[in-house]
Design an enzyme around this catalytic site. Structure first.
Site, PDB file in Angstrom:
ATOM      1  N   PRO A 165       0.828  -1.258   0.023  1.00 47.02           N
ATOM      2  CA  PRO A 165      -0.122   0.143   0.099  1.00 47.02           C
ATOM      3  C   PRO A 165       0.845   1.335  -0.047  1.00 47.02           C
ATOM      4  O   PRO A 165       1.986   1.352   0.211  1.00 47.02           O
ATOM      5  CB  PRO A 165      -0.860  -0.149   1.165  1.00 47.02           C
ATOM      6  CG  PRO A 165      -0.138  -1.056   2.228  1.00 47.02           C
ATOM      7  CD  PRO A 165       0.725  -2.260   1.037  1.00 47.02           C
ATOM      8  N   VAL A 201       4.475   3.136   2.537  1.00 43.61           N
ATOM      9  CA  VAL A 201       5.024   1.880   3.409  1.00 43.61           C
ATOM     10  C   VAL A 201       6.584   1.970   2.888  1.00 43.61           C
ATOM     11  O   VAL A 201       7.318   1.215   3.677  1.00 43.61           O
ATOM     12  CB  VAL A 201       4.766   0.445   3.114  1.00 43.61           C
ATOM     13  CG1 VAL A 201       2.961   0.389   3.674  1.00 43.61           C
ATOM     14  CG2 VAL A 201       4.812  -0.010   1.749  1.00 43.61           C
ATOM     15  N   THR A 245       9.525   3.383  -2.418  1.00 45.60           N
ATOM     16  CA  THR A 245      10.371   4.340  -3.248  1.00 45.60           C
ATOM     17  C   THR A 245      11.826   4.503  -2.450  1.00 45.60           C
ATOM     18  O   THR A 245      12.987   4.320  -2.925  1.00 45.60           O
ATOM     19  CB  THR A 245       9.727   5.604  -3.561  1.00 45.60           C
ATOM     20  OG1 THR A 245       8.455   5.212  -4.186  1.00 45.60           O
ATOM     21  CG2 THR A 245      10.617   6.561  -4.423  1.00 45.60           C
ATOM     22  N   SER A 248     -13.706 -13.179   3.314  1.00 42.97           N
ATOM     23  CA  SER A 248     -13.479 -13.743   4.378  1.00 42.97           C
ATOM     24  C   SER A 248     -14.483 -13.556   5.746  1.00 42.97           C
ATOM     25  O   SER A 248     -13.895 -13.786   6.887  1.00 42.97           O
ATOM     26  CB  SER A 248     -11.850 -13.015   5.282  1.00 42.97           C
ATOM     27  OG  SER A 248     -12.030 -11.666   5.035  1.00 42.97           O
ATOM     28  N   LYS A 276      -4.921  -8.474  10.600  1.00 33.31           N
ATOM     29  CA  LYS A 276      -5.990  -8.813  11.173  1.00 33.31           C
ATOM     30  C   LYS A 276      -5.664  -9.205  12.643  1.00 33.31           C
ATOM     31  O   LYS A 276      -6.466  -8.622  13.331  1.00 33.31           O
ATOM     32  CB  LYS A 276      -6.737  -9.991  10.457  1.00 33.31           C
ATOM     33  CG  LYS A 276      -7.331  -9.726   9.026  1.00 33.31           C
ATOM     34  CD  LYS A 276      -7.898 -10.801   8.388  1.00 33.31           C
ATOM     35  CE  LYS A 276      -8.654 -10.384   7.016  1.00 33.31           C
ATOM     36  NZ  LYS A 276      -9.037 -11.757   6.446  1.00 33.31           N
TER      37      LYS A 276
END
Length: 776
Positions: free
Chosen positions: A355, A358, A361, A677, A720
């Protein structure tokens, strides 16, 4: 106006219109049209010609043919090769198509002959004819390709209706406009339309004449300039002045001699230099050759940097500049170790997927630093033209090399680290597929002979260390994905964000704001509160912005109150940042019927997702609310079907669906939810509601189910689990297939959670619903 009816053979015309009193020839190829001509010749009758509305239709019907056409007589036919007939016809009268008989051999038209009004029947028609004559004369003069005596038709043709048709045949080229004039029965209205068309044609002819004049002047000017330049060149040679072109060629010869060019590149450079000598003084051609030579000399064909093979030093650099990202660091150290051992390994093609925010780059910059390579970045987001990668061919005006040539020119070495940023956001259009062009670039077996269309020379890209970044793999074509080694860069945990903020972001921000360490202090509790209540993201971009805001407000307060330093604790955050923006779901204090905690993955990391079910008297209706996507709606239907099929096992009346409605709700309805899920969570909620047994409040779960109750694997277990831990949950239920992912959960979270892996939904119900020990 008298009218008569007749039945005539029909030829549907394609792309032409014929006026009455007009003689014209055309070719006929369709079998039915040839037969219609034969029938007309045999019976010595006229033939009806009307234009098709769509010329591509092979077998037209009544509605495909214009209503108004022309009754003609056949003057001559000539048979040509390939069953084609050339026919010469003369238009007699306008006719209206009233019916169509489709016979096996030909088309037969029912035609209403239109008798046109005489001149005397029209009021003020003389004025219209006079105006038509004036405008037609202007048109002839403007066109310049007609004889002036054409205007004499106004003296020889007495019938004004016939006159209008003849003028239309001279002026109008567009067949649709011809048909429009043909269909106008009223002579005055026909002349009015003609006047409008003639005005437009005169305007077009005048513009064309102006453009032609300008082009001629431009060509004459260019020729004059060429002769003057040639005269100057001869005069310079006569008086012995140094020729600038010769000096420039000498400079290029010196550069080519000094540059360490491969043999095939040097041969190309010498060839272009010879062309420059021949084209000296010819402006545009010389400029193209000079630009090309500059590019050849700017590409670092043989210049390289020496890789840093010190693994310990590289490891220290990576750890110093980035917290976490262990898998990425490990892969780079492996690459350096193997290259040091073999001294011949080609650069890997790494793809960092994760995402936004994080550190994809920035880790690439750190890798360049650790390996002692030059760093250059190419953003691929929205790139649509294949020439951006392969370059434009020199035959095009304004041609330039591709962006890989620019990258090597910018890096000034042939072994840089090239970051291909946002490879999942490539565009597509009719100028080629950019992803296809990258297939050669990112293939270590082929990229040693990558050919740029502009340079027309093989560029060796095998020494380049390519790293690509993407937010998602879904939009990357499979062949391109196959070229790369995928490394997932998942979102940071709560603890990782804390360490990044304390060890990296705050020191960096203090340095940017020129603050000493003692001038600004922020407590651990305040940092954690910022992470929890003011940012919610997978990366740390928002965290850096919020910390920057705190530092700016602190500086403002220091200046206003003449303070030398400032300390920030959790209690002062609301003063600087306002009310809390985010709150995380926390564990319910009591066990409840029909309420189950699910675990979800989001772009900002993990979260807990409560599911609520209630039952009521009804007709077996299933209601779903909470902005659910297609996948979650499907999961709810599967869950309902499973419970209905196994009702007796769980102590539920088998006919519950006949008199009981079930309402399943996912709170926070304004937020769209989807993903495969939630199956076990929904089944547990439904069974709890139907049996009126409470669900343990300390349990959270994730997993999709099949109609037979088998629990399927899910993704994002790490995120999670962290979300469940943060919400105060102490037990989580996961699919058996995800046991292999438990080691990815941080130890601080894993050690506090009771993790139960299950194969079947029965095991879930046994562990989650109070008062259920075994369900068989």
């Amino acid at each position: 106006m008298s009218e008569s009816f007749m039945t005539l053979p029909l030829i549907p015309l394609r792309g032409i219109s014929i006026f009455p009193n007009m003689i014209i020839h055309f070719d006929v190829g369709r079998e039915k049209s040839r037969e219609a001509i034969e029938i007309a010749m045999e019976n010595q009758t006229e033939i009806f010609l009307s234009t098709q509305k769509d010329y591509e239709i092979e077998d037209p019907k009544f509605e495909d043919i214009y209503e108004i056409g022309t009754i003609c007589t056949i003057k001559q036919i000539i048979k040509l090769p390939n069953d084609v007939i050339r026919v010469l016809v003369e238009g007699l009268d306008r006719g209206r198509l009233t019916g169509l008989n489709i016979k096996d051999e030909y088309l037969e038209a029912e035609v209403e002959k239109i008798e046109e009004a005489s001149n005397d029947e029209y009021e003020d028609i003389e004025a219209y004819v006079k105006l038509l004559r004036e405008n037609f004369s202007k048109y002839i003069k403007a066109s310049g390709n007609m004889r002036n005596n054409v205007v004499s038709i106004f003296d020889t043709i007495e019938n004004y209706s016939e006159l209008a048709d003849v003028v239309a045949s001279y002026v109008i080229v567009d067949e649709e406009k011809k048909q429009e004039i043909l269909q106008e029965i009223d002579c005055i209205k026909r002349i009015e339309k003609l006047l409008v068309i003639i005005e437009k044609e005169i305007d077009i002819l005048n513009v064309e004449r102006k453009i032609g004049k300008k082009l001629k002047e431009s060509v004459d000017k260019s020729q004059r300039e060429y002769y003057i330049r040639e005269q100057i060149r001869v005069l310079q040679e006569e008086i012995g002045e140094d020729d600038e072109d010769k000096r420039e060629i000498a400079r290029y010869e010196e550069k080519i001699k000094k540059a360490k060019l491969p043999k095939y590149v040097r041969e190309k450079a010498d060839s272009e230099l010879n062309r420059l000598r021949a084209a000296a003084g010819q402006g545009s051609e010389s400029n193209v050759i000079r630009t090309y030579l500059d590019w050849i000399l700017d590409i670092p064909w043989s210049k390289s940097t020496k890789d840093n093979f010190d693994i310990k030093e590289a490891e220290e650099i990576l750890d110093k500049e980035h917290y976490g990202l262990e898998e990425v660091k490990e892969r780079i150290i492996e690459y350096l170790a193997v290259k040091q051992y073999t001294n011949s390994l080609k650069g890997p093609i790494l793809c960092l997927v994760g995402p936004p925010g994080v550190g994809k780059t920035s880790i690439a910059k750190s890798i360049a630093h650790a390996t002692n390579r030059k760093y250059t970045r190419m953003s691929l987001g929205g790139v649509r033209d294949e020439a951006e990668i392969r370059g434009h061919r020199k035959t095009y005006v304004g041609a330039i090399p591709g962006r890989l040539a620019y990258a090597l020119k910018e890096a000034k070495v042939n072994n840089p680290l090239v970051l291909l940023d946002e490879i999942d956001k490539l565009g597509y259009d009719n100028r080629g597929n950019v992803a296809d062009a990258l297939l050669e670039v990112l293939d270590s077996e082929q990229n040693n002979t990558f050919r740029d269309h502009y340079l027309e020379l093989d560029m060796d890209l095998s020494k380049v260390l390519f790293i690509t970044t993407a937010n998602s793999l879904d939009t990357i074509p499979a062949p391109l994905l196959d070229r790369m080694e995928i490394i997932e860069v998942s979102g940071y945990t709560y603890e990782e964000k804390y360490h990044i903020a304390k060890g990296y972001l705050i020191p960096k921000l203090l340095k940017d704001h020129k603050l000493e360490e003692g001038q600004f202090k922020i407590s651990e509790a305040a940092i954690k509160e910022v992470i929890n209540s003011y940012t919610r993201e997978a990366g740390v971009r928002s965290l850096e912005r919020v910390l920057g805001k705190i530092i700016r407000k602190s500086i403002t307060e220091m200046i206003k109150n003449n303070k030398k330093s400032i300390s920030i604790n959790a209690n002062r955050l609301e003063k600087y940042l306002g009310n809390k923006i985010f709150t995380f779901d926390v564990k319910d204090k009591e066990d409840r019927v029909g309420v189950v905690k699910g675990m979800a993955w989001t772009a900002a990391g993990g979260d807990t997702l409560p599911v609520e079910s209630v039952t009521m008297k009804g007709t077996g209706k299933l209601t779903l609310t909470g902005q659910l996507g297609d996948v979650m709606q499907e999961s709810a239907k599967i869950a309902f079907g499973f419970v209905r099929a196994n009702a007796s096992k769980y102590g539920i009346k088998e006919d519950f669906y006949k008199n009981t409605d079930i309402h399943i709700h996912f709170p926070e309805g304004a937020i769209k939810k989807d993903g495969p899920s939630a199956g076990v969570t929904i089944i547990t909620s439904i069974v709890s509601a139907l049996t009126n047994k409470k669900v343990r409040s300390n349990v959270a779960m994730t997993g999709e189910v099949t109609l037979t109750g088998r629990v399927l694997a899910i993704g994002g277990l790490k995120e999670k689990s962290i979300a469940a831990y943060r919400a105060g949950i102490d037990t989580i239920i996961i699919p058996k297939e995800n046991e292999k992912d438990i080691n990815k959960i941080p130890d601080v979270v894993k050690n506090k959670l009771n993790i139960i892996a299950v194969d079947h939904v029965n095991e879930v119900l046994n562990k989650a619903i109070i008062g259920v020990d075994t369900i068989v």
